[in-house]
Structures are given as structure tokens and as C-alpha cells.
Design an enzyme around this catalytic site. Structure first.
Site, PDB file in Angstrom:
ATOM      1  N   GLY A  14       0.830  -1.207   0.000  1.00  0.00           N
ATOM      2  CA  GLY A  14       0.000   0.000   0.000  1.00  0.00           C
ATOM      3  C   GLY A  14       0.861   1.252   0.000  1.00  0.00           C
ATOM      4  N   ARG A  75       0.701  -4.888  -5.277  1.00  0.00           N
ATOM      5  CA  ARG A  75       0.758  -6.092  -4.439  1.00  0.00           C
ATOM      6  C   ARG A  75       0.847  -7.247  -5.435  1.00  0.00           C
ATOM      7  NH1 ARG A  75      -0.668  -4.067   0.629  1.00  0.00           N
ATOM      8  NH2 ARG A  75      -2.384  -2.570   0.723  1.00  0.00           N
ATOM      9  N   ASP A 106       4.900  -4.897   6.148  1.00  0.00           N
ATOM     10  CA  ASP A 106       5.336  -6.256   6.513  1.00  0.00           C
ATOM     11  C   ASP A 106       5.278  -7.241   5.341  1.00  0.00           C
ATOM     12  OD1 ASP A 106       2.521  -6.237   6.634  1.00  0.00           O
ATOM     13  OD2 ASP A 106       2.495  -7.932   8.005  1.00  0.00           O
ATOM     14  N   THR A 129       4.396   2.567   5.609  1.00  0.00           N
ATOM     15  CA  THR A 129       3.001   2.122   5.699  1.00  0.00           C
ATOM     16  C   THR A 129       2.259   3.039   6.657  1.00  0.00           C
ATOM     17  OG1 THR A 129       1.521   0.433   6.611  1.00  0.00           O
ATOM     18  CG2 THR A 129       3.768   0.363   7.389  1.00  0.00           C
ATOM     19  N   ASP A 131       0.035   2.150   8.552  1.00  0.00           N
ATOM     20  CA  ASP A 131      -0.482   1.373   9.682  1.00  0.00           C
ATOM     21  C   ASP A 131       0.346   1.483  10.972  1.00  0.00           C
ATOM     22  OD1 ASP A 131      -2.399   0.526   7.880  1.00  0.00           O
ATOM     23  OD2 ASP A 131      -1.405  -1.373   7.440  1.00  0.00           O
ATOM     24  N   ASP A 133       2.607  -0.436  12.096  1.00  0.00           N
ATOM     25  CA  ASP A 133       2.504  -1.739  12.763  1.00  0.00           C
ATOM     26  C   ASP A 133       3.799  -2.538  12.738  1.00  0.00           C
ATOM     27  OD1 ASP A 133       2.479  -2.086  10.037  1.00  0.00           O
ATOM     28  OD2 ASP A 133       0.854  -3.546  10.010  1.00  0.00           O
ATOM     29  N   ARG A 175      -5.305  -2.034   9.094  1.00  0.00           N
ATOM     30  CA  ARG A 175      -5.273  -3.502   8.957  1.00  0.00           C
ATOM     31  C   ARG A 175      -5.485  -4.128  10.332  1.00  0.00           C
ATOM     32  NH1 ARG A 175      -3.669  -6.251   4.393  1.00  0.00           N
ATOM     33  NH2 ARG A 175      -2.581  -4.460   3.570  1.00  0.00           N
TER      34      ARG A 175
HETATM   35  O1  F6P Z   1      -1.503  -1.327   4.769  1.00  0.00           O
HETATM   36  C1  F6P Z   1      -2.098  -0.124   4.418  1.00  0.00           C
HETATM   37  C2  F6P Z   1      -3.582  -0.313   4.215  1.00  0.00           C
HETATM   38  O2  F6P Z   1      -4.136   0.934   3.846  1.00  0.00           O
HETATM   39  C3  F6P Z   1      -4.334  -0.908   5.396  1.00  0.00           C
HETATM   40  O3  F6P Z   1      -4.602   0.043   6.403  1.00  0.00           O
HETATM   41  C4  F6P Z   1      -5.571  -1.436   4.707  1.00  0.00           C
HETATM   42  O4  F6P Z   1      -6.119  -2.503   5.446  1.00  0.00           O
HETATM   43  C5  F6P Z   1      -5.020  -1.923   3.388  1.00  0.00           C
HETATM   44  O5  F6P Z   1      -3.818  -1.231   3.170  1.00  0.00           O
HETATM   45  C6  F6P Z   1      -5.951  -1.719   2.213  1.00  0.00           C
HETATM   46  O6  F6P Z   1      -5.330  -2.297   1.113  1.00  0.00           O
HETATM   47  P1  F6P Z   1      -5.785  -2.033  -0.396  1.00  0.00           P
HETATM   48  O7  F6P Z   1      -5.387  -0.631  -0.757  1.00  0.00           O
HETATM   49  O8  F6P Z   1      -5.032  -3.050  -1.178  1.00  0.00           O
HETATM   50  O9  F6P Z   1      -7.252  -2.199  -0.416  1.00  0.00           O
END
Ligand code: F6P
Length: 335
Positions: A14, A75, A106, A129, A131, A133, A175
Site C-alpha cells: 500500500g 501487491r 510487513d 506504511t 499502519d 505496525d 489492517r
Molecule cells: O496497509 C495499508 C492499508 O491501507 C491498510 O490500512 C488497509 O487494510 C489496506 O492497506 C488496504 O489495502 P488495499 O489498498 O489493497 O485495499
């Protein structure tokens, strides 16, 4: 210090505000020290497809202030396979790249660790990130900006919540982590904050809200982390509605939290971490993430960044309960 490496940089997973500042710092520090720098586009997927170009210092001109990532991100499911990683390694070799710097979270670090185990490639991770985390750094790049973005939205929702005497349940990203919820909840003066690190049972929440409602509270904000484990915003709304006759709305802030110009904090953090990551590569460090802990750069084995639990100071949650309770008390006096 060894010099003259061929270093590739990529953003992965992300996106997070401040990734561009990190890319800029990596490219400029690398060139300053006589290395040859490459931009790898679209994360590991671009690596597999050989979407790689040599970059000079002008490639990163004027990007420090921009959200998103000029290298784009992805991803990649193909990179999860051994065949995919082999293709990626072969692409790196075609360009003579001997080390990579991965800006991501991660999932990106798991991929980097795996690649390093299987192929002769040096790699350093930079925590990017929203997050926050990852173990091994007090803050990740993008977290501060995401919190400020969410806070701006919560402030606005607060206006309409009080105009309509409504209860708002606001879901923020993160997340499995509750950091964004904790910080935005405190900053936004939320009456309750629900995070996975300290799950609150729904009956307890409902009785707290019932007490607030009976005490004359006209509007309320609950901030809930998307990874909250007791039920999620919709279930919590239904549980409250069964007991309290309050007009309740759910608002999911979503990807707005990932965009926007990075805050000053994120620009400075990203610049430092990008700079430190190149020094780590030049010191022949590998399979590690560079983070800032107590204001100093620290290298942590990549595996620790997701296997070890980042400490959360739950005093902040307790503190918020006290501050929210005081607001009710004040109301009790005036009504
Ligand atoms: O890891 C960053 C994040 O924004 C999380 O907070 C969220 O759960 C996820 O990515 C959403 O992913 P995507 O943009 O692939 O929907």
C-alpha cells in the site's frame, strides 16, 4: 565502507505519504556516495517484468512534497511464488543490480526476506506504511499524515454530529493495528476508541453509551479500527440501536487516508530513513529494516519486524476514557 554499488529502490504494498521523500533520499544519498541508482517500478511486479531504469538526481526533483509514489506500487501475487522471485532476481541481474532498498510494510518485507534467502542479493527495508505496525521503529512513514487526514475528517463529522444530535461510528484503516484509531480518536476527542490491541466487549460499550445518553449527551463519536475484533462498525451499530434510541451513522474513511501531501514529520522521517538505508547497504548490511527508535537509527532483522509485537502504550486508551468521562460529568453539572 564499500563504494560503487548498483542499488535498486522500489516502493511496495500500500502506498503511504512520504514514500516519495524516501525515494528521493535513497537516490540522492546513493549518487552522492558514488553508487549507480535504479528505480524499480510497480514494486515486485515491476521487478519481475524488468520495469527498471537507471535514475539520476533530477528524477527525484520536486517530489518531496507529493503523496503517492513516483515509482508506483503493487501487491504482486506472482512474487509469492518461487518462479516469480526467480524471474525478479534475473531482472535485477540483467541490470547488474546487487542490492535493493524496499520501501513498504510487513508483506513487502516478507517478500524481501524470502528473496534474500533464495538468491544472492543484498536488501534493506524502509518502513513505509500508514499502519505503524512494524516492530523496530517508533513510527512508519505515512502514519502521521494518515492520522492528520483522518483527524480532519473526524473534525468535520463532529460538526454534523452535533448539529443533528447523532452518534457517529467512524472506521479508520490500520489492517490489524489500532494505531491510527488510537491517535485519531484521542486527537478528535472521541468518546470511545475501539482497537484490536484492547478489545472492548459490545455490552460494555453499549452500557457506557447508555450512561452517556441518559446523562444528556447529545452527540458522540466512536472511532473504530478496521481490525477491531469484537464485531465491526455495522454490528456495533445494531447492538447500540437495540438499546438506545439514538440516530446512529457509520462512516468508513477508507483510502482517503492513504493520499495527500506528506506532513513535515513524514518528510523528515522518510528523508532520514532513506539516507540511513543507503548507508546500511554501503556497510554491507542485509536482511534488515532501518527504523528510528528513540530518535536514533536502528537496524532490525527483517523477520523481527513482523514476528515481534510492537508495543502500544495503552495508558493512552485509559486516558481517553477519563477525558470522555469528564465530558459527561461536565454536562451533568450544566443540565
Ligand atoms: O496497509 C495499508 C492499508 O491501507 C491498510 O490500512 C488497509 O487494510 C489496506 O492497506 C488496504 O489495502 P488495499 O489498498 O489493497 O485495499
Amino acid at each position: 565502507m564499500g563504494q560503487g554499488k548498483y542499488i535498486g529502490v522500489l516502493s511496495s504494498g500500500g502506498d503511504a505519504p512520504g514514500m516519495n521523500a524516501a525515494i528521493r533520499a535513497v537516490v540522492r544519498t546513493g549518487i552522492y556516495h558514488g553508487n549507480t541508482m535504479f528505480g524499480i517500478k510497480r514494486g515486485y511486479q515491476g521487478m519481475i517484468e524488468g520495469d527498471i531504469e537507471q535514475v539520476n538526481r533530477y528524477f527525484v526533483s520536486n517530489i518531496i512534497k507529493d503523496g503517492g509514489t513516483v515509482l508506483q506500487t503493487a501487491r504482486s501475487s506472482e512474487f509469492l511464488t518461487k518462479e516469480g522471485r526467480e524471474k525478479a532476481f534475473k531482472s535485477l541481474k540483467r541490470f547488474g543490480i546487487d542490492s535493493i532498498i524496499v520501501i513498504g510494510g510487513d508483506g513487502s518485507f516478507r517478500g524481501l526476506h524470502q528473496l534474500i534467502q533464495e538468491f544472492p542479493i543484498q536488501g534493506i527495508g524502509v518502513p513505509g506504511t500508514i499502519d505503524n505496525d512494524l516492530y523496530g521503529t517508533d513510527f512508519t512513514i505515512g502514519f502521521d499524515t494518515a492520522v492528520n487526514t483522518a483527524l480532519e475528517a473526524i473534525d468535520k463529522i463532529r460538526d454534523t454530529a452535533s448539529s443533528h444530535s447523532r452518534l457517529f461510528i467512524i472506521e479508520v484503516m490500520g489492517r490489524t493495528s489500532g494505531y491510527i484509531a488510537l491517535y485519531t480518536g484521542i486527537g478528535g476527542g472521541a468518546e470511545d476508541i475501539l482497537i484490536p490491541e484492547s478489545p472492548m466487549q459490545i455490552p460494555q460499550l453499549v452500557s457506557e453509551l447508555e450512561a452517556q445518553y441518559k446523562a444528556g449527551k447529545k452527540s458522540s463519536i466512536i472511532v473504530i479500527a478496521e481490525g477491531e475484533t469484537t464485531g465491526g462498525a455495522a454490528e456495533i451499530k445494531a447492538a447500540i440501536e437495540r438499546v438506545i434510541n439514538w440516530d446512529i451513522k457509520v462512516s468508513v474513511l477508507g483510502h482517503v487516508q492513504r493520499g495527500g501531501d506528506p506532513s513535515a514529520f513524514d518528510r523528515v522521517l522518510a528523508s532520514r530513513l532513506g539516507y540511513e538505508s543507503v548507508l546500511a547497504v554501503m556497510n554491507n548490511e542485509t536482511d534488515k529494516m532501518v527504523g528510528m527508535v528513540n530518535k536514533s537509527p536502528v537496524l532490525t532483522p527483517l523477520q523481527d519486524t513482523w514476528t515481534k509485537k510492537k508495543d502500544m502504550d495503552l495508558t493512552y486508551l485509559k486516558m481517553n476514557e477519563v477525558l470522555a468521562a469528564q465530558q459527561v460529568k461536565a454536562l451533568e453539572v450544566t443540565v
